[in-house]
Design a protein around this motif. Structure first.
Motif, mmCIF file in Angstrom:
data_model
loop_
_atom_site.group_PDB
_atom_site.id
_atom_site.type_symbol
_atom_site.label_atom_id
_atom_site.label_comp_id
_atom_site.label_asym_id
_atom_site.label_seq_id
_atom_site.Cartn_x
_atom_site.Cartn_y
_atom_site.Cartn_z
ATOM 1 N N THR A 50 0.738 -1.209 0.234
ATOM 2 C CA THR A 50 0.163 -0.180 -0.078
ATOM 3 C C THR A 50 0.749 1.356 0.031
ATOM 4 O O THR A 50 0.633 2.197 -0.497
ATOM 5 N N GLN A 54 0.654 3.944 -3.110
ATOM 6 C CA GLN A 54 -0.295 4.861 -2.972
ATOM 7 C C GLN A 54 0.838 5.851 -2.289
ATOM 8 O O GLN A 54 1.712 5.531 -1.641
ATOM 9 N N TYR A 73 -4.995 8.044 -3.200
ATOM 10 C CA TYR A 73 -5.482 7.072 -3.920
ATOM 11 C C TYR A 73 -5.545 7.526 -5.417
ATOM 12 O O TYR A 73 -6.524 8.869 -5.481
#
Length: 169
Positions: A50, A54, A73
Motif C-alpha cells: 500500500t 499509493q 489514492y
C-alpha cells in the motif's frame, strides 16, 4: 511531544503504519470505510505494498512513533486518473491539537498538485472538526451520502467534498 516534518512513507515504514492504521480503525470505526477486523488479518507485506502503490504521508513524534498519516489514492483507469481520493487521515489522540492533521492533509494536497486535477474525500457527517479542517484547506461540499457506512445496526452519513486543483473544466 512535537511532530517531525511530514514525509512520504516508504515500504520500510510498513510496521509503524500498520500499528497506526489499526489504532485508528479500532478507536474510530465510523470514520473509515475499512474495518479493523479485516485489516488486522492482513500481512505486513500488504501494508508495505500500500505504501509503495499509493502516496501516504506520515508525521512522527520525537520518540520515533508514527502519530499520524493521510494517503492519496489515484485510480489507474485513464478516465479516472485525473482525480485522487484523500483517504485514511488519522492522528493519534495524544498528538491532536498541534496542527498535525492539517499538515498531513497539506502534504497530500502538495503531492496531488503534481499528479491530479481534483482531490475528493468522504468525511463523517457527525465530525464537525474534520469538516472545518477540510473547508479551511479549500475543500467544498458537493453531496451527502446517507447511510454510507453501516456498523452492526447503526448507519453513518458521509459528506462528500472536493478540492479543485486545476481551473480546467
Amino acid at each position: 511531544m512535537s511532530a517531525h516534518p511530514i514525509r512520504r512513507l516508504a515500504r520500510s515504514d510498513a510496521a509503524a503504519f500498520r500499528l497506526l492504521r489499526l489504532d485508528g480503525l479500532a478507536r474510530h470505526p465510523e470514520a473509515f470505510g475499512a474495518s479493523w477486523e479485516v485489516e488486522s488479518e492482513r500481512p505486513l507485506a500488504w501494508f508495505a505494498d500500500t505504501l509503495e502503490s499509493q502516496a501516504v504521508f506520515g508525521a512522527w513524534s520525537d520518540d520515533g512513533t508514527l502519530v499520524g498519516s493521510a494517503g492519496l489514492y489515484v485510480p489507474e483507469a485513464p478516465k479516472l486518473r485525473h482525480k485522487g481520493t484523500l483517504w485514511g487521515a488519522y492522528v493519534r489522540p495524544e498528538a491532536r491539537g498541534r496542527g498535525i492533521g492539517t499538515a498531513l492533509i497539506a502534504g497530500v494536497i502538495a503531492h496531488a498538485k503534481t499528479c491530479v486535477d481534483d482531490v475528493g474525500l468522504a468525511v463523517g457527517a457527525a465530525n464537525p472538526v474534520a469538516i472545518r479542517r477540510y473547508e479551511a484547506l479549500g475543500f467544498v461540499q458537493y453531496g451527502l451520502e446517507p447511510r454510507a457506512l453501516k456498523i452492526g445496526d447503526v448507519t453513518y452519513d458521509e459528506i462528500l467534498m472536493v478540492l479543485r486543483l486545476s481551473r480546467e473544466t
